[in-house]
Design a protein around this motif. Structure first.
Motif: not given
Length: 589
Positions: A148-149, A151-152, A154, A510, A530, A535-537, A539-540
């Motif tokens: 979670h840190r 990828f948020g 999910d 977020i 989406s 809250e999903r990231s 960015d990776h």
């Protein structure tokens, strides 16, 4: 939490060291006392009693955790969620139960199948499997925080680390059943007949296996499934065939009806405690009665003398007649019933899984009855084929299509406020043929509005829209559009699955802006993930998520392989002596 777990673990390791070096005797006395009660060796009795007392704790925490995420949203941190403590304590004691079975034997080799650790130290197979499954589930807990840190949050049950938690806990029941079997082969008092208490322990273990294999469906139980509806019956067939068929072969007539009743009572009490006592969103659950009836009826045919063929036939019956009977319960109790248009694909997925699950259940039942398995090459091929079939069906269920150039025009009408703004919707879809005549769902989902009696639905509201025309749908109940609520329009028709936001709150945590809910608007349909996993990231790089998933998949396959190895080892080592568990227990040493 890591420091606390390390301290507790160090204390337990010290106790284990003192026991193994015979500097303490109280642990062995406690184990022997437990063994005298149920006529099993202490290295079986004490771990099983500990396991049965703790697995319900982990299950309660799991259901409560899912409910809190649905009703409130993401956690402020891993220790800010009270349900996490129940999960962690339950899984820790699960692991301890397995380790107890490993460290307890001192002056004896715990059965013919025991695994050599040192020159004088042997561990029972069931204890090794139980400890391994518990450790696998426990490792998922800190990895979940790391996930979670990165990828948020999910918020989905089928996240890789979540699957570690529930997969390890669910498969641990197979370790318990094998450990009990090893104890049956090595009863302290061979002349003493096992009574109803021992039968009940076995039955509760099978009931736990049914519940454990059912947790993969929990998103469907709450009505917030993030995957196609056709996966739901397949998952029910998977759980029912393995648990009920193995139980019927092991425990005898009418046992599956008892398992279904036991599972129902546990699930019902947990649902009431979470939904009423903790004031979180309620959940319903499969009944499994139809599958149990099919298993009991087919157990009357002579083919049961050939368990693998009977298992295949019964799996077919569960995947057809049994799942049809289950659909009557689903239609009455669940948010999203199984529509007629999905039955062709449903059967195409459920039947192969049912046959494969039936054969696996029959092999497990064969082991637990003390009868011979097929030759190694055959049984390995069956396990591999079953895994491939389940993976193929699951992959098919995960394939979705997001429509291009599709949108919805929404007109909102304010309703009586309930803690804030409530609205009803008049919705027109574009293009007009976006939805066929029998879609899986066209609904408005509102969730994460906050739990408690003052919150509608304790934080979850689902409105199944009423169809007026091909492209025209209207609300049947008001939904919230205020505060922390997330309200979206969801559609699924075959492989087409998509959503669009109606209202989304400002979320500074977020960096997400508010999506307002004006009186009328037109918005495009987007990939459902989406908006459901806001809250999903992303960015990776996507390959990193894929790599993490593959690692978890490899570990899960290793755990399945370990369970298959353990069952085969117990079966081969004891049957090499050419006797049943009862004969082994009464044989001269």
């Amino acid at each position: 939490m890591t420091v606390a777990a390390a301290v507790v673990g160090a204390v337990l390791l010290w106790v284990a060291y003192l026991h193994r070096t015979r500097r303490i005797t109280w642990l062995r006395r406690l184990a022997d006392f437990s063994g005298r009660i149920i006529n099993r060796p202490g290295w079986v009795a004490l771990p099983i009693l500990m396991f049965l007392a703790t697995i319900v704790t982990a299950f309660l925490g799991f259901i409560w955790d899912v409910s809190l995420h649905i009703g409130k949203g993401r956690d402020a941190g891993p220790l800010a969620n009270p349900a996490h403590y129940f999960i962690l304590v339950g899984l820790f004691f699960l692991f301890m139960a397995g380790m107890l079975a490993i460290i307890l034997p001192l002056d004896e080799k715990p059965g013919r199948a025991a695994v050599k650790i040192t020159r004088e130290w042997y561990a029972p197979v069931g204890g090794i499997l139980l400890a391994g499954a518990g450790l696998y589930a426990l490792i998922g807990f800190p990895l979940d925080d790391i996930w979670h840190r990165l990828f948020g949050q999910d918020v989905t049950l089928w996240g890789p680390t979540h699957l570690m938690l529930i997969g390890g806990a669910g498969l641990s029941l197979i370790g318990v059943l094998l450990l009990e079997l090893e104890g049956r082969y090595n009863r302290p008092d061979p002349e003493r007949i096992d009574g109803r208490f021992l039968w009940a322990i076995q039955a509760f273990a099978f009931g736990g296996l049914l519940i454990g294999l059912s947790v993969f469906q929990v998103e469907f139980d709450f009505g917030v499934e993030q995957f196609r509806l056709v996966l739901h019956p397949m998952l029910i067939v998977f759980a029912a065939t393995i648990a009920l068929i193995s139980a019927r072969l092991t425990l005898g007539p009418l046992s599956t009806l008892l398992l279904v009743a036991f599972a129902f009572c546990v699930r019902y009490l947990v649902a009431v405690l979470v939904g009423t006592g903790f004031e979180a969103p309620r959940n319903v659950f499969p009944l499994y009665l139809g599958a149990a009836i099919v298993v009991e009826l087919l157990a009357l045919v002579p083919l049961i003398r050939r368990p693998l063929w009977w298992g295949a036939l019964t799996g077919l019956g569960v995947a057809t007649v049994g799942i049809w009977l289950e659909s009557l319960w689903i239609e009455r109790m669940f948010v999203n019933p199984w529509v007629g248009g999905m039955w062709l694909e449903l059967l195409a997925m459920a039947v192969p899984v049912g046959v494969a699950g039936g054969v696996i259940g029959a092999m497990l039942g064969t082991v637990l009855r003390g009868e011979a398995l097929p030759k190694p090459a055959v049984r390995r091929g069956i396990v591999v084929a079953a895994v491939v079939i389940a993976a193929a069906a699951t992959t098919n269920g995960l394939i979705i299509r997001v429509p291009e150039n599709a949108s919805a025009t929404v007109a909102l009408t304010d309703a009586d406020p309930e803690g804030g703004r409530m609205v009803t919707a008049d919705i027109r879809l574009s293009p007009a043929d976006l939805i066929g005549s029998d879609p899986e769902w066209v609904e408005i989902l509102s969730w994460q509005g906050g739990t408690g009696e003052d919150s509608p639905g304790h934080g979850l509201v689902v409105d199944q829209l009423r169809r007026v025309a091909d492209d025209h749908f209207v609300s049947t109940r008001p939904v919230p559009a205020h505060g922390t609520w997330k309200t979206i329009l969801r559609v699924q028709d075959g492989r087409m699955q998509s959503a669009l936001p109606i209202f989304m709150p400002l979320d500074r945590g977020i960096g997400a802006a508010e999506v307002p809910a004006p009186a009328s608007f037109t918005r495009p349909f987007v990939d459902e993930i989406s908006v459901l996993q806001r809250e999903r990231s992303f960015d990776h790089p996507s390959w990193l998520i894929g790599l993490a998933g593959l690692v978890v998949l490899a570990c899960s396959l290793a755990l399945i392989a370990a369970m298959a190895w353990g069952a085969a080892r117990v079966n081969d080592r004891y049957l090499a002596a050419g006797s049943t568990p009862e004969q082994q227990a009464t044989a001269e040493p």
